[in-house]
Write a protein that holds these residues in place. Sequence first.
Motif, PDB file in Angstrom:
ATOM      1  N   SER A  47      -1.130  10.166  -2.895  1.00 32.41           N
ATOM      2  CA  SER A  47      -0.141  10.460  -1.857  1.00 32.41           C
ATOM      3  C   SER A  47      -0.770  10.431  -0.471  1.00 32.41           C
ATOM      4  O   SER A  47      -0.196   9.881   0.474  1.00 32.41           O
ATOM      5  CB  SER A  47       0.493  11.838  -2.117  1.00 32.41           C
ATOM      6  OG  SER A  47       1.205  11.847  -3.332  1.00 32.41           O
ATOM      7  N   GLY A  48      -1.958  11.034  -0.363  1.00 26.06           N
ATOM      8  CA  GLY A  48      -2.630  11.053   0.933  1.00 26.06           C
ATOM      9  C   GLY A  48      -2.997   9.663   1.418  1.00 26.06           C
ATOM     10  O   GLY A  48      -2.758   9.315   2.584  1.00 26.06           O
ATOM     11  N   PHE A  49      -3.544   8.861   0.530  1.00 24.55           N
ATOM     12  CA  PHE A  49      -3.938   7.508   0.924  1.00 24.55           C
ATOM     13  C   PHE A  49      -2.712   6.634   1.197  1.00 24.55           C
ATOM     14  O   PHE A  49      -2.705   5.821   2.122  1.00 24.55           O
ATOM     15  CB  PHE A  49      -4.809   6.873  -0.164  1.00 24.55           C
ATOM     16  CG  PHE A  49      -6.106   7.606  -0.398  1.00 24.55           C
ATOM     17  CD1 PHE A  49      -6.794   8.187   0.666  1.00 24.55           C
ATOM     18  CD2 PHE A  49      -6.645   7.730  -1.673  1.00 24.55           C
ATOM     19  CE1 PHE A  49      -7.989   8.859   0.460  1.00 24.55           C
ATOM     20  CE2 PHE A  49      -7.831   8.409  -1.888  1.00 24.55           C
ATOM     21  CZ  PHE A  49      -8.503   8.975  -0.812  1.00 24.55           C
ATOM     22  N   LEU A  50      -1.656   6.802   0.390  1.00 23.33           N
ATOM     23  CA  LEU A  50      -0.441   6.029   0.607  1.00 23.33           C
ATOM     24  C   LEU A  50       0.228   6.435   1.919  1.00 23.33           C
ATOM     25  O   LEU A  50       0.751   5.583   2.651  1.00 23.33           O
ATOM     26  CB  LEU A  50       0.522   6.216  -0.564  1.00 23.33           C
ATOM     27  CG  LEU A  50       1.692   5.226  -0.668  1.00 23.33           C
ATOM     28  CD1 LEU A  50       1.182   3.801  -0.776  1.00 23.33           C
ATOM     29  CD2 LEU A  50       2.571   5.576  -1.870  1.00 23.33           C
TER      30      LEU A  50
ATOM     31  N   LEU B  66       9.131   8.156  -0.683  1.00 22.53           N
ATOM     32  CA  LEU B  66      10.191   7.296  -1.212  1.00 22.53           C
ATOM     33  C   LEU B  66       9.669   6.369  -2.304  1.00 22.53           C
ATOM     34  O   LEU B  66      10.313   6.189  -3.347  1.00 22.53           O
ATOM     35  CB  LEU B  66      10.816   6.476  -0.082  1.00 22.53           C
ATOM     36  CG  LEU B  66      11.551   7.275   1.006  1.00 22.53           C
ATOM     37  CD1 LEU B  66      12.148   6.325   2.047  1.00 22.53           C
ATOM     38  CD2 LEU B  66      12.640   8.128   0.401  1.00 22.53           C
ATOM     39  N   VAL B  67       8.504   5.779  -2.072  1.00 20.59           N
ATOM     40  CA  VAL B  67       7.910   4.905  -3.088  1.00 20.59           C
ATOM     41  C   VAL B  67       7.606   5.702  -4.361  1.00 20.59           C
ATOM     42  O   VAL B  67       7.853   5.236  -5.480  1.00 20.59           O
ATOM     43  CB  VAL B  67       6.634   4.241  -2.541  1.00 20.59           C
ATOM     44  CG1 VAL B  67       5.873   3.532  -3.665  1.00 20.59           C
ATOM     45  CG2 VAL B  67       6.986   3.242  -1.447  1.00 20.59           C
ATOM     46  N   GLY B  68       7.090   6.917  -4.201  1.00 18.43           N
ATOM     47  CA  GLY B  68       6.756   7.741  -5.361  1.00 18.43           C
ATOM     48  C   GLY B  68       7.971   8.138  -6.174  1.00 18.43           C
ATOM     49  O   GLY B  68       7.970   8.064  -7.410  1.00 18.43           O
ATOM     50  N   GLY B  69       9.042   8.593  -5.502  1.00 19.38           N
ATOM     51  CA  GLY B  69      10.246   8.987  -6.225  1.00 19.38           C
ATOM     52  C   GLY B  69      10.870   7.829  -6.974  1.00 19.38           C
ATOM     53  O   GLY B  69      11.271   7.961  -8.144  1.00 19.38           O
ATOM     54  N   GLY B  70      10.943   6.669  -6.337  1.00 22.32           N
ATOM     55  CA  GLY B  70      11.470   5.490  -7.015  1.00 22.32           C
ATOM     56  C   GLY B  70      10.597   5.067  -8.175  1.00 22.32           C
ATOM     57  O   GLY B  70      11.095   4.658  -9.236  1.00 22.32           O
ATOM     58  N   GLY B  71       9.283   5.173  -8.015  1.00 25.06           N
ATOM     59  CA  GLY B  71       8.367   4.821  -9.091  1.00 25.06           C
ATOM     60  C   GLY B  71       8.538   5.700 -10.311  1.00 25.06           C
ATOM     61  O   GLY B  71       8.442   5.224 -11.450  1.00 25.06           O
ATOM     62  N   ALA B  72       8.799   7.008 -10.111  1.00 25.15           N
ATOM     63  CA  ALA B  72       8.999   7.919 -11.238  1.00 25.15           C
ATOM     64  C   ALA B  72      10.221   7.531 -12.053  1.00 25.15           C
ATOM     65  O   ALA B  72      10.213   7.611 -13.292  1.00 25.15           O
ATOM     66  CB  ALA B  72       9.134   9.355 -10.730  1.00 25.15           C
ATOM     67  N   ILE B  73      11.275   7.096 -11.377  1.00 24.15           N
ATOM     68  CA  ILE B  73      12.487   6.676 -12.084  1.00 24.15           C
ATOM     69  C   ILE B  73      12.218   5.420 -12.900  1.00 24.15           C
ATOM     70  O   ILE B  73      12.636   5.304 -14.064  1.00 24.15           O
ATOM     71  CB  ILE B  73      13.630   6.449 -11.072  1.00 24.15           C
ATOM     72  CG1 ILE B  73      14.016   7.774 -10.397  1.00 24.15           C
ATOM     73  CG2 ILE B  73      14.852   5.848 -11.771  1.00 24.15           C
ATOM     74  CD1 ILE B  73      15.033   7.624  -9.286  1.00 24.15           C
ATOM     75  N   VAL B  74      11.516   4.463 -12.314  1.00 26.56           N
ATOM     76  CA  VAL B  74      11.197   3.220 -13.024  1.00 26.56           C
ATOM     77  C   VAL B  74      10.337   3.505 -14.251  1.00 26.56           C
ATOM     78  O   VAL B  74      10.570   2.953 -15.343  1.00 26.56           O
ATOM     79  CB  VAL B  74      10.490   2.237 -12.077  1.00 26.56           C
ATOM     80  CG1 VAL B  74       9.972   1.026 -12.857  1.00 26.56           C
ATOM     81  CG2 VAL B  74      11.433   1.785 -10.970  1.00 26.56           C
ATOM     82  N   VAL B  75       9.341   4.372 -14.110  1.00 31.14           N
ATOM     83  CA  VAL B  75       8.466   4.712 -15.234  1.00 31.14           C
ATOM     84  C   VAL B  75       9.269   5.337 -16.371  1.00 31.14           C
ATOM     85  O   VAL B  75       9.063   5.011 -17.553  1.00 31.14           O
ATOM     86  CB  VAL B  75       7.354   5.673 -14.766  1.00 31.14           C
ATOM     87  CG1 VAL B  75       6.671   6.329 -15.970  1.00 31.14           C
ATOM     88  CG2 VAL B  75       6.318   4.919 -13.950  1.00 31.14           C
ATOM     89  N   THR B  76      10.189   6.225 -16.037  1.00 30.49           N
ATOM     90  CA  THR B  76      10.988   6.876 -17.075  1.00 30.49           C
ATOM     91  C   THR B  76      11.813   5.860 -17.857  1.00 30.49           C
ATOM     92  O   THR B  76      11.912   5.941 -19.095  1.00 30.49           O
ATOM     93  CB  THR B  76      11.929   7.916 -16.445  1.00 30.49           C
ATOM     94  OG1 THR B  76      11.158   8.840 -15.672  1.00 30.49           O
ATOM     95  CG2 THR B  76      12.674   8.687 -17.528  1.00 30.49           C
ATOM     96  N   MET B  77      12.388   4.902 -17.165  1.00 29.95           N
ATOM     97  CA  MET B  77      13.165   3.868 -17.846  1.00 29.95           C
ATOM     98  C   MET B  77      12.270   3.043 -18.777  1.00 29.95           C
ATOM     99  O   MET B  77      12.659   2.710 -19.901  1.00 29.95           O
ATOM    100  CB  MET B  77      13.838   2.963 -16.813  1.00 29.95           C
ATOM    101  CG  MET B  77      14.796   3.687 -15.879  1.00 29.95           C
ATOM    102  SD  MET B  77      16.130   4.545 -16.740  1.00 29.95           S
ATOM    103  CE  MET B  77      17.039   3.161 -17.408  1.00 29.95           C
ATOM    104  N   LEU B  78      11.067   2.738 -18.321  1.00 35.82           N
ATOM    105  CA  LEU B  78      10.137   1.976 -19.156  1.00 35.82           C
ATOM    106  C   LEU B  78       9.731   2.769 -20.391  1.00 35.82           C
ATOM    107  O   LEU B  78       9.668   2.240 -21.508  1.00 35.82           O
ATOM    108  CB  LEU B  78       8.898   1.591 -18.350  1.00 35.82           C
ATOM    109  CG  LEU B  78       9.073   0.498 -17.290  1.00 35.82           C
ATOM    110  CD1 LEU B  78       7.792   0.330 -16.492  1.00 35.82           C
ATOM    111  CD2 LEU B  78       9.456  -0.833 -17.947  1.00 35.82           C
TER     112      LEU B  78
END
Length: 432
Positions: free
Chosen positions: A369-372, A383-395
């Motif tokens: 998070s700090g580096f991003l 925003l990137v992190g929250g969207g990524g969590a949703i994508v991972v769950t679907m996978l």
Amino acid sequence: MDAPPHPFRIPNFRAYWAARLAMTLAQNAMIIVIGWQAYAIARRTMDQSHAAAQLGLIGLCQFLPLFLTTPVTGLIADRFDRRYIVRITVFLQLLCAATLGYATWSGAMTLGIVFTVAVLLGLARAFAGPAFGALAPNLVPKEVLPTAIALSSTSWQAGAIVGPAIGGYAYSLAPSAAYIVASVLFAVAFVAVLQITPVPRPKRLVGVHPLRQIVDGLVYVGQNKLVLGSITLDLFAVFLAGTSALLPIYAADVLHVGERGLSLLAAAPAVGAAITAAIFSFRPIKTNVGPKMLGAVIVYGTATIVFGLSTVMPLSLAALAVAGAADMFSVYIRSTLVQLHTPDAMRGRVGAVSQLTISASNELGEAESGFLASALGPVGAVLVGGGGAIVVTMLWTFLFPALRAARTFDPPSSLIDLPKTGGRDLELEITP
């Protein structure tokens, strides 16, 4: 047949619960101030992007000791008295808090001291996690373990709620006061763990090399798809969507609420989580546990996106509270599944693997998070992190069908021996 006693009627569990509450209060009172101090020190000589990177380095310093010692910590938790491991690690955290308190009081606090203590805290947590987690099922009957896990989570979340407030307000009165309070709380936790009397210990494996036992723990996690899917879902979802490392930036530069506002932001997720854990302690989940866990992670990612877009304090607090409630929902199910689907003789090693994923999602996630945030800004990172969590769950829904197929916490009735890796009998649970 008499009903099993409530966990609070068991003296050992009461001592365990009190120790975890005091330790969590201390950790959160201290950690929130460490982040604030480090960001303030860095901002004296750096711009926002470089200061954000320092917060990432703090998370990395806590993660690396755990990553390097995970194989050993799990084995130690399975081979030695878990009570003594917990006592030593709580005492080490007490020394860390006292060191930071003295450095702050004397005006000698530097980023170097912060990073050094972060490494020591990571080391303490590396050994404490498997021992603490594996000790809990030894304190209560199996029938009330889900209730005990919910109560244990409640103590953790209560500490996470009150701890940041204690740290933030104590720091506003006197910077060293937060560390003094943390030291006292660690001392209380140390006294509490001393009250835990001897408990049943797993049978020690004779004639099996320690390295083989370490490998066996990894093999078990890899072959039990329900356990593997549960802990890796938490790893990637929280790794991507965690916001704790960026809260000092939001408090200082986005919401402009200062250190007291920071304490409220840090406590908000725990408020939602504590309410959820309290409900579970009286009305535990019993059906459709896998699908509910997957749904909770999607809610967690969505609430994180709302927080990232918010520019007003009430909406930010509400979004963080919802995220905390959803995270607690997921953690409760995952913790219960892992505990009940793992033989006691392997709980330390499986717990070490689970802790590694949790730490990777938390401390390493803070570094990410700090580096991003340094590259995209704090809002873009969230925003990137929250969207990524949703994508991972679907996978994960498709990669681990055992998760969506899990209807109850009960282990499967079909059991086989572990593959012949060590020449001894140990049961492996087969999941769909």
